[in-house]
Enzyme design. Structure first.
Site, mmCIF file in Angstrom:
data_model
loop_
_atom_site.group_PDB
_atom_site.id
_atom_site.type_symbol
_atom_site.label_atom_id
_atom_site.label_comp_id
_atom_site.label_asym_id
_atom_site.label_seq_id
_atom_site.Cartn_x
_atom_site.Cartn_y
_atom_site.Cartn_z
ATOM 1 N N ASN A 287 -2.137 13.016 -5.162
ATOM 2 C CA ASN A 287 -3.275 13.407 -6.003
ATOM 3 C C ASN A 287 -3.732 14.826 -5.690
ATOM 4 O OD1 ASN A 287 -3.534 11.048 -7.544
ATOM 5 N ND2 ASN A 287 -4.815 10.055 -6.008
ATOM 6 N N ASP B 266 0.854 -1.180 0.000
ATOM 7 C CA ASP B 266 0.000 0.000 0.000
ATOM 8 C C ASP B 266 0.893 1.234 0.000
ATOM 9 O OD1 ASP B 266 -2.202 1.626 0.072
ATOM 10 O OD2 ASP B 266 -2.514 1.446 2.229
ATOM 11 N N ASP C 272 -1.407 8.887 -11.318
ATOM 12 C CA ASP C 272 -1.367 7.723 -12.212
ATOM 13 C C ASP C 272 0.064 7.403 -12.625
ATOM 14 O OD1 ASP C 272 -4.087 7.494 -12.082
ATOM 15 O OD2 ASP C 272 -4.484 8.372 -14.050
ATOM 16 N N GLU D 159 -4.436 2.223 -4.803
ATOM 17 C CA GLU D 159 -2.972 2.275 -4.671
ATOM 18 C C GLU D 159 -2.407 1.037 -3.982
ATOM 19 O OE1 GLU D 159 -4.635 4.737 -1.165
ATOM 20 O OE2 GLU D 159 -5.145 4.285 -3.244
ATOM 21 N N HIS E 199 -4.338 14.090 -10.413
ATOM 22 C CA HIS E 199 -4.521 12.653 -10.592
ATOM 23 C C HIS E 199 -3.673 12.085 -11.723
ATOM 24 C CE1 HIS E 199 -8.044 13.495 -8.073
ATOM 25 N NE2 HIS E 199 -8.015 12.214 -7.763
#
Length: 237
Positions: free
Chosen positions: A111, A103, A120, A146, A116
């Site tokens: 973000n 994680d 990505d 994530e 975003h």
């Protein structure tokens, strides 16, 4: 155009086959005998072409069904089936099997701060690290958001910790990922009553423990948590 073709592929192939058969019937019935050889060559070519088209469609469908569109890793659907298969193999052979779930720490800040699209890009960069630094026999999947998961066949808890610490260190020192870090939870199969849900639950418990301090590896054996320090040697899994 491609999407339209993929959607209508069954109809296109069926209609094409029907028309070809009708044409073949009339050629066979009314054409001179010296054209028959040409007809059979045409049938052979058509069959070969159809096989190539169907094969490409099946490959494309398989990739779309089992891959995450952003990272190119395996998706959750493929992961669930693969893990079930590996656990069945573990029960038959008693060969070691481990699972790791990763994680990203504080991913929401990336973000919120950079947008975003940059988030990505970070996920793609992490995916590349995972693909590069795992073995061909390992299964790397995007668990969701994530979170990522790695199935580690033929790997006991010690080997899994070494692999996880290597990945944790690589992510921490990645210069193109906004200094991100990861938490990794690890668990290994033990006993005949192990199943998919139990192994995932154990790994998830270890991950939850790792997230209390962030940027660390925690493994779980039975009811014991073993916290990683980041000092394990970086040797192959």
């Amino acid at each position: 155009m491609k999407e339209f073709f993929y959607k209508l592929a069954p109809i296109i192939l069926a209609v094409s086959g029907f028309i070809f058969c009708i044409c073949g019937f009339f050629v066979e019935r009314y054409a001179p005998s010296n054209i028959h050889l040409l007809l059979w060559w045409g049938i052979l070519f058509a069959q070969a072409s159809t096989g190539v088209i169907v094969g490409k469609l099946m490959k494309k469908l398989y990739q779309h069904t089992n891959s995450d569109p952003l990272t190119g890793l395996r998706n959750r659907r493929y992961f669930d089936q693969k893990l079930a298969d590996e656990i069945e193999r573990y029960k038959r052979t008693k060969r070691p099997l481990s699972l790791a779930i990763l994680d990203l720490d504080n991913f929401k800040k990336i973000n919120d701060t950079y947008g975003h699209l940059e988030g990505d890009r970070v996920l793609i960069e992490l995916s590349n690290i995972l693909k590069t630094h795992t073995r061909a026999m390992d299964t790397v999947a995007r668990w969701g958001g994530e979170e990522f998961a790695i199935i580690l066949p033929e790997t006991n808890i010690e080997g899994a910790k070494i692999c996880a610490e290597r990945i944790r260190n690589l992510v921490e020192n990645c210069t193109s990922c906004y200094k991100i870090t990861v938490c990794i939870g690890i668990a290994s199969c033990a006993g005949d009553n192990m199943d998919v849900d139990r192994l995932i639950a154990l790994t998830d418990q270890a991950l939850y423990k790792a997230k209390e301090k962030k940027n660390q590896v925690v493994s779980i054996e039975g009811s014991l948590f073993i916290e990683g320090t980041g000092l394990l040697p970086f040797t192959p899994c």
